[in-house]
Design an enzyme around this catalytic site. Structure first.
Site, PDB file in Angstrom:
ATOM      1  CE  LYS A 128      -3.795  -2.142   2.607  1.00 24.17           C
ATOM      2  NZ  LYS A 128      -4.830  -2.475   1.641  1.00 24.17           N
TER       3      LYS A 128
ATOM      4  NE  ARG B 234      -8.256  -9.436  -5.237  1.00 18.97           N
ATOM      5  CZ  ARG B 234      -9.331  -8.861  -4.698  1.00 18.97           C
ATOM      6  NH1 ARG B 234     -10.473  -8.848  -5.347  1.00 18.97           N
ATOM      7  NH2 ARG B 234      -9.260  -8.273  -3.523  1.00 18.97           N
TER       8      ARG B 234
ATOM      9  CD  GLU C 119      -4.745   5.474   4.123  1.00 20.84           C
ATOM     10  OE1 GLU C 119      -5.937   5.282   4.457  1.00 20.84           O
ATOM     11  OE2 GLU C 119      -4.223   4.969   3.123  1.00 20.84           O
TER      12      GLU C 119
ATOM     13  CG  HIS D 272     -12.033  -2.149   8.294  1.00 19.43           C
ATOM     14  ND1 HIS D 272     -12.450  -0.843   8.199  1.00 19.43           N
ATOM     15  CD2 HIS D 272     -11.406  -2.266   9.480  1.00 19.43           C
ATOM     16  CE1 HIS D 272     -12.073  -0.201   9.290  1.00 19.43           C
ATOM     17  NE2 HIS D 272     -11.451  -1.035  10.087  1.00 19.43           N
TER      18      HIS D 272
HETATM   19  P1  ADP Z   1      -7.920  -3.890   2.380  1.00 25.42           P
HETATM   20  O1  ADP Z   1      -6.668  -4.147   1.601  1.00 25.42           O
HETATM   21  O2  ADP Z   1      -7.969  -4.662   3.637  1.00 25.42           O
HETATM   22  O3  ADP Z   1      -9.130  -3.988   1.523  1.00 25.42           O
HETATM   23  P2  ADP Z   1      -8.281  -0.991   2.303  1.00 25.42           P
HETATM   24  O4  ADP Z   1      -7.158  -0.020   2.348  1.00 25.42           O
HETATM   25  O5  ADP Z   1      -8.943  -1.201   0.990  1.00 25.42           O
HETATM   26  O6  ADP Z   1      -7.766  -2.364   2.872  1.00 25.42           O
HETATM   27  O7  ADP Z   1      -9.364  -0.555   3.376  1.00 25.42           O
HETATM   28  C1  ADP Z   1     -10.459  -1.390   3.696  1.00 25.42           C
HETATM   29  C2  ADP Z   1     -11.587  -0.571   4.283  1.00 25.42           C
HETATM   30  O8  ADP Z   1     -11.170   0.176   5.427  1.00 25.42           O
HETATM   31  C3  ADP Z   1     -12.137   0.488   3.360  1.00 25.42           C
HETATM   32  O9  ADP Z   1     -13.104  -0.046   2.473  1.00 25.42           O
HETATM   33  C4  ADP Z   1     -12.730   1.493   4.324  1.00 25.42           C
HETATM   34  O10 ADP Z   1     -13.979   1.065   4.801  1.00 25.42           O
HETATM   35  C5  ADP Z   1     -11.778   1.454   5.484  1.00 25.42           C
HETATM   36  N1  ADP Z   1     -10.749   2.513   5.355  1.00 25.42           N
HETATM   37  C6  ADP Z   1      -9.570   2.388   4.733  1.00 25.42           C
HETATM   38  N2  ADP Z   1      -8.858   3.538   4.787  1.00 25.42           N
HETATM   39  C7  ADP Z   1      -9.610   4.407   5.488  1.00 25.42           C
HETATM   40  C8  ADP Z   1      -9.423   5.765   5.903  1.00 25.42           C
HETATM   41  N3  ADP Z   1      -8.314   6.426   5.640  1.00 25.42           N
HETATM   42  N4  ADP Z   1     -10.417   6.354   6.606  1.00 25.42           N
HETATM   43  C9  ADP Z   1     -11.540   5.683   6.901  1.00 25.42           C
HETATM   44  N5  ADP Z   1     -11.771   4.401   6.556  1.00 25.42           N
HETATM   45  C10 ADP Z   1     -10.829   3.762   5.850  1.00 25.42           C
HETATM   46  P1  ADP Z   2     -12.658  -7.527  -1.906  1.00 23.48           P
HETATM   47  O1  ADP Z   2     -12.332  -6.089  -1.808  1.00 23.48           O
HETATM   48  O2  ADP Z   2     -13.002  -7.974  -3.304  1.00 23.48           O
HETATM   49  O3  ADP Z   2     -13.593  -8.040  -0.876  1.00 23.48           O
HETATM   50  P2  ADP Z   2     -10.501  -8.826  -0.416  1.00 23.48           P
HETATM   51  O4  ADP Z   2      -9.056  -8.482  -0.550  1.00 23.48           O
HETATM   52  O5  ADP Z   2     -11.190  -8.524   0.839  1.00 23.48           O
HETATM   53  O6  ADP Z   2     -11.252  -8.191  -1.674  1.00 23.48           O
HETATM   54  O7  ADP Z   2     -10.600 -10.373  -0.725  1.00 23.48           O
HETATM   55  C1  ADP Z   2     -11.301 -10.846  -1.805  1.00 23.48           C
HETATM   56  C2  ADP Z   2     -12.012 -12.088  -1.449  1.00 23.48           C
HETATM   57  O8  ADP Z   2     -11.125 -13.152  -1.618  1.00 23.48           O
HETATM   58  C3  ADP Z   2     -12.515 -12.149  -0.034  1.00 23.48           C
HETATM   59  O9  ADP Z   2     -13.828 -11.717   0.086  1.00 23.48           O
HETATM   60  C4  ADP Z   2     -12.437 -13.610   0.268  1.00 23.48           C
HETATM   61  O10 ADP Z   2     -13.686 -14.204  -0.025  1.00 23.48           O
HETATM   62  C5  ADP Z   2     -11.437 -14.143  -0.707  1.00 23.48           C
HETATM   63  N1  ADP Z   2     -10.201 -14.496  -0.099  1.00 23.48           N
HETATM   64  C6  ADP Z   2      -9.178 -13.691   0.204  1.00 23.48           C
HETATM   65  N2  ADP Z   2      -8.158 -14.374   0.691  1.00 23.48           N
HETATM   66  C7  ADP Z   2      -8.551 -15.663   0.714  1.00 23.48           C
HETATM   67  C8  ADP Z   2      -7.937 -16.870   1.125  1.00 23.48           C
HETATM   68  N3  ADP Z   2      -6.717 -16.904   1.609  1.00 23.48           N
HETATM   69  N4  ADP Z   2      -8.653 -17.988   1.011  1.00 23.48           N
HETATM   70  C9  ADP Z   2      -9.902 -17.974   0.523  1.00 23.48           C
HETATM   71  N5  ADP Z   2     -10.522 -16.881   0.106  1.00 23.48           N
HETATM   72  C10 ADP Z   2      -9.868 -15.743   0.207  1.00 23.48           C
END
Ligand code: ADP
Ligand code: ADP
Ligand code: MG
Length: 615
Positions: free
Chosen positions: A116, A297, A200, A235
């Site tokens: 990130k 992806r 952040e 989240h």
């Molecule tokens: P991940 O890789 O686990 O998906 P993200 O960076 O996409 O992580 O953040 C996941 C979720 O966390 C976001 O969809 C949002 O709901 C919350 N989030 C992330 N960054 C912030 C932020 N700076 N302020 C508030 N909520 C946040």
């Molecule tokens: P999204 O933002 O699309 O929800 P995530 O990074 O949260 O993306 O993960 C995508 C999806 O992949 C998750 O909702 C989960 O169902 C699946 N996933 C992620 N990691 C694994 C894992 N190690 N084994 C099985 N499913 C996984």
């Protein structure tokens, strides 16, 4: 065009990819672990290869086995789905090095967006607005704390290698910072093997807005508009929709253009998603929407984009991987209507969303919605993988039409004996704040209990069930100025309930003679008549201990003739992988005992009868 494809995934996404590949005349190869030997994706594919034991680490995450399976079966290409190896640049490279086609972006693009902090630095260079914060190399707690102080609380500490909502801590005040940093690092080290973090600004009234992008091998990149995924629990996305409510044309143009720039900056090929966080305290405004991360992806929630654009994103992935140019230009893409998706999980909202595993004796999501699933009635939900069992997607001319259709589909969802979040989803969809699209990512946490479904069916539903059970019996009981009725004692998933049978019954689904499945508001219960056994009547019958559900007796703690006290454990039953202690309802003696360790017992079967000790 490719002629054969191996799908390095399982569950609904494997089935989804197989469907499109088949429609395009591409031969499909599935891979599976021990737990998935009978899974739907295995049966749907033209061929399937066993790749190892049930834990993902020993099967779906073992790149060499998957590449070997492709070689053995002569598959030309590998589609990774989402999760598992989909964002693993080394695996993508190994696929390419093995002479196979990788259905995804170049390994370099995956790497550029993988961490990130590096991704944000790259986006700043490309002129994409990013969430304000600290990305530095200096990871000392002192430096991180002083950066947090400078940003101003609340802040969010994020694992640079994080994903899936893990490795994030919100810090509201300086005093909490050190503790939160430590716990975030611990989680990051154990989940991602990398304890580095970034900081952040925590965006208040946050909405999660993301843009679907697509690139080809000829340097073209388009976007397919935005999705709103603000409905999250811890989240993690729960309900997603497209387009985003309240998005005006110029804001849309602005963020979609930023997303295309972001993809171009890493020479992106294939399907990708640029995730943004928006401060929606004053509606959606381009100057308050910031880049958060890129998912390199196909995304779980891609179907809502397909529904509003008429594009099959998996087809595009396969065409682009084959070297074809993007099937449409930007000016040929438009939004039509509204789509909403809900993620159906095998989990019990009433028990803190505890995953629910075992055999799916009943599973029926109806025909009115688009259903993406990897399981079917009679199949198993295994404890080894993600508990998402289906995605339910609806389309409407407008948001309200899509919302109503989705709520209706989920209300009728039959999932039993495994628990699901269908009732919880219905309540979320029907909540006034969702109806008016007054959303932010804190909605579920805030509403909490208001979204928990009822523990038992409504009196109305129980009355209908009661009528089913007394249909052929003369009505007993009589009330002045009311229809004659019979009070019927029943068990709802083992819990004693009562209903009044006063007329003919409608609805209900007969199961095996003496029980019915009742579905209401997305919840399903098995209703069985409460049968006090033969010999005993009246007061003595109250001491009959019945098996609350089909299960196995694992221990009998008393012997016939024993004196027992109220609450004393009599029998331990194992059902649905959980132990249930059946206890004495009052002080008494064991008048009858009809249970043996190891014995399988049906629902409603009498195991012990306690006779009250008269004072
Ligand atoms: P991940 O890789 O686990 O998906 P993200 O960076 O996409 O992580 O953040 C996941 C979720 O966390 C976001 O969809 C949002 O709901 C919350 N989030 C992330 N960054 C912030 C932020 N700076 N302020 C508030 N909520 C946040
Ligand atoms: P999204 O933002 O699309 O929800 P995530 O990074 O949260 O993306 O993960 C995508 C999806 O992949 C998750 O909702 C989960 O169902 C699946 N996933 C992620 N990691 C694994 C894992 N190690 N084994 C099985 N499913 C996984
Ligand atoms: Mg994310």
């Amino acid at each position: 065009m490719l002629t054969s494809l191996l799908i390095a995934n399982r569950g609904e996404i494997a089935c989804r990819i197989i469907r499109t590949a088949r429609a395009m005349g591409i031969r499909t190869v599935a891979v599976y672990s021990d737990a998935d030997a009978n899974a739907l994706h295995v049966r749907q594919a033209d061929e399937a290869v066993h790749i190892g034991p049930s834990p993902a680490r020993e099967s779906y995450l073992v790149g060499e086995r998957i590449i070997a399976a492709a070689k053995e079966t002569g598959a030309e290409a590998i589609h990774p789905g989402y999760g598992f190896l989909s964002e693993n640049a080394d695996f993508a490279q190994a696929v390419i090095d093995a002479g196979l086609v990788w259905v995804g972006p170049n390994p370099d693009s995956i790497r550029a967006m993988g961490l990130k902090d590096a991704a944000k630095a790259r986006m700043i260079a490309a002129g994409v607005p990013v969430t304000p914060g600290y990305l530095g190399d200096d990871q000392s707690p002192e430096r991180l704390r002083s950066e947090a102080d400078a940003i101003g609380y609340p802040v969010l500490i994020k694992a640079v290698a994080g994903g899936g909502g893990k490795g994030m801590r919100r810090v509201d005040a300086a005093q909490q910072f050190d503790d939160m940093l430590q716990s975030c690092r611990r989680e990051a080290a154990s989940s991602f093997g990398d304890d580095r973090v970034l900081i952040e600004k925590y965006i208040l009234s946050p909405r999660h807005i993301e843009v679907q992008v697509f690139g080809d091998k000829h340097g073209q990149v388009v976007h397919l508009f935005e999705r709103d995924c603000s409905l999250q629990r811890r989240h993690q996305k729960v309900i997603e929709e497209a387009p985003a409510p309240g998005m005006d044309d110029s804001t849309r143009e602005n963020i979609c253009a930023a997303a295309v720039r972001a993809a171009q900056a890493v020479n992106y090929v294939g399907a990708g998603t640029i995730e943004f966080i928006a401060d929606a305290s004053d509606g959606l405004r381009a100057d308050r929407i910031w880049f958060m991360e890129m998912n390199t992806r196909l995304q779980v929630e891609h179907p809502v984009t397909e529904e509003i654009t008429g594009v099959d994103l998996v087809e595009w992935q396969l065409r682009v991987a084959s070297g074809e140019p993007l099937p449409k230009r930007q000016d040929e893409l438009a939004i039509d209507g509204w789509a909403i998706e809900a993620r159906l999980y095998a989990e019990d909202p009433a028990k803190g969303f505890l995953p629910s595993v075992g055999r799916l004796d009943a599973f029926d999501l109806g025909d009115d919605a688009r259903i993406e699933t990897g399981v079917e009635q009679g199949g198993e939900v295994s404890p080894f993988y993600d508990p998402m069992i289906a995605k339910v997607v609806t389309w409407g001319e407008d948001r309200e039409e899509a919302r109503e259709a989705l709520a209706a589909a989920l209300e009728g969802a039959v999932v039993w004996p495994i628990r699901s979040n269908a009732g919880f989803l219905v309540r979320a969809l029907d909540h006034p704040a969702f109806v008016t699209a007054d959303l932010d990512t804190g909605f579920i946490a805030r509403e909490g209990d208001a979204l928990l479904p009822e523990a038992l069916p409504s009196a109305e539903a129980l009355n209908e069930a009661a009528a089913l059970f007394v249909q052929d019996q003369p009505l007993a009981g009589f009330r002045l100025n009311a229809a004659p009725c019979t009070r019927v004692r029943m068990l709802a998933d083992g819990v004693p309930v009562e209903g009044e049978a006063s007329g003919a019954a409608d609805g209900g689904e007969p199961v095996d003679g003496d029980g019915v499945l009742l579905t209401e508001g997305g919840q399903t219960w098995r209703i069985a008549p409460y049968r006090a056994t033969g010999s005993a009547g009246g007061a003595a019958a109250d001491g009959a201990i019945l098996s609350p559900m089909p299960g196995r007796v694992i221990a009998v703690e008393v012997a016939a003739g024993d004196t027992v006290t109220k609450g004393q454990k009599l029998v331990t039953l194992e059902a649905m992988k959980m132990e249930h202690g059946l206890t004495a309802p009052f002080d008494g003696t064991v008048a009858e005992l009809d249970a043996e360790a190891g014995q399988q017992v049906g629902e409603g079967r009498m195991l012990v009868r306690i006779e009250r000790i008269e004072a």
